[in-house]
Scaffold this active site. Structure first.
Site, PDB file in Angstrom:
ATOM      1  N   HIS A  36       0.874  -1.191  -0.044  1.00 19.68           N
ATOM      2  CA  HIS A  36       0.000  -0.144   0.084  1.00 19.68           C
ATOM      3  C   HIS A  36       0.598   1.373   0.000  1.00 19.68           C
ATOM      4  CE1 HIS A  36      -2.985  -2.894   1.908  1.00 19.68           C
ATOM      5  NE2 HIS A  36      -3.700  -2.475   1.023  1.00 19.68           N
ATOM      6  N   ASP A 149      -3.041  -8.004  -7.512  1.00 19.14           N
ATOM      7  CA  ASP A 149      -4.523  -8.022  -7.988  1.00 19.14           C
ATOM      8  C   ASP A 149      -4.843  -7.905  -9.233  1.00 19.14           C
ATOM      9  OD1 ASP A 149      -5.735  -8.842  -5.064  1.00 19.14           O
ATOM     10  OD2 ASP A 149      -4.916  -6.556  -4.919  1.00 19.14           O
ATOM     11  N   GLN A 152      -8.023  -7.776 -11.026  1.00 14.50           N
ATOM     12  CA  GLN A 152      -8.759  -6.430 -10.449  1.00 14.50           C
ATOM     13  C   GLN A 152      -8.458  -5.327 -11.371  1.00 14.50           C
ATOM     14  OE1 GLN A 152      -9.688  -5.302  -6.129  1.00 14.50           O
ATOM     15  NE2 GLN A 152      -7.582  -4.207  -6.782  1.00 14.50           N
TER      16      GLN A 152
END
Length: 268
Positions: A36, A149, A152
């Site tokens: 992140h 991901d 995604q």
């Protein structure tokens, strides 16, 4: 750093620059780790203002999944975001995103029905819907997602393209621990023994990548490595076009489900 709970508070925190572009959005479900933080740094380098959304999206969890136990620590996340130079942490309630009577959904189509979509029906409908809502609320020039991901990323790019949304989707490289395990908030659920078992997934994908580069079957090579570890169960391992040719896999170790992927290109 400002913390906004509503769309109105967010726009007030951003000020008039929100209408001038230059905003970078990092959509997250919290439980921040180095992956992140890498997205936040990428947004900070490119954009005038950085917004990080922190929202555990109930719409992308299916029955029996880990919504209730998904790790949450807003105070820690806020501290890390502030250290990373984030301007606004957008932490809405479920009712802010899905008010009473909400019944409009974004259906991403065929891409949302394979791999993760086959194992988790409706998952990408929830992802696509919350992303479209966040794009409308934040109005970013760019949104930053982790390549871990990969499906995604591919789904969100398709939604942006198909709906002509004015946002650039930037996929950042997967961040891994030194042992090769892709960083994930769900890694916190793994015991020491389970973590050792989980390393089979990146090892299998690496074997598949090497097989692909040598002209042999990537899926067969990865499957052979996974089959040799009886303490994990395999949801899938497959090749797909996920914003580029990709070998993707998903496994379960104990009660924890992990996904990972590698690009089947020379740059991978």
């Amino acid at each position: 750093m400002n913390i906004a709970r509503t769309a109105v508070e967010l726009r007030e925190a951003l000020g008039p620059e929100a209408r001038e572009g230059g905003i970078g959005l990092v959509p997250t479900m919290g439980a921040f780790h180095a992956g992140h933080l890498a997205l936040m740094r990428a947004a900070r380098e490119r954009c005038e203002q950085v917004v990080v959304s922190l929202f555990v999206n109930p719409a992308q969890f299916g029955p029996g999944e880990d919504l209730d136990r998904y790790p949450r620590d807003e105070a820690r996340d806020a501290s890390l975001a502030e250290e990373a130079g984030v301007d606004v942490l957008f932490a809405p309630s479920p009712a802010e995103i899905y008010p009473p009577g909400f019944d409009t959904w974004v259906d991403p189509g065929r891409l949302a029905t394979i791999l993760e979509g086959a194992v988790r029906p409706g998952h990408f409908r929830g992802v696509a819907t919350v992303c479209v809502k966040l794009f409308d609320i934040v109005r970013p020039a760019a949104a930053f997602f982790g390549r871990k991901d990969a499906q995604q990323v591919a789904v969100v790019k398709q939604v942006v393209r198909d709906l002509n949304l004015p946002v650039e989707i930037i996929a950042c490289p997967t961040v891994r621990d030194p042992d090769g395990l892709a960083l994930s908030s769900r890694n916190a659920f793994l015991s020491a023994d389970e973590r050792a078992i989980a390393l089979t997934l990146p090892q299998a994908l690496d074997a598949g990548l090497k097989a692909h580069r040598s002209g042999t079957d990537a899926v067969a090579a990865a499957t052979a490595v996974l089959d040799a570890e009886p303490r994990l169960s395999v949801d899938y391992v497959a090749e797909a076009d996920l914003d580029g040719p990709t070998l993707a896999g998903a496994v379960r170790v104990g009660s924890t489900r992990l996904i990972d992927n590698v690009r089947l290109t020379e740059e991978a």
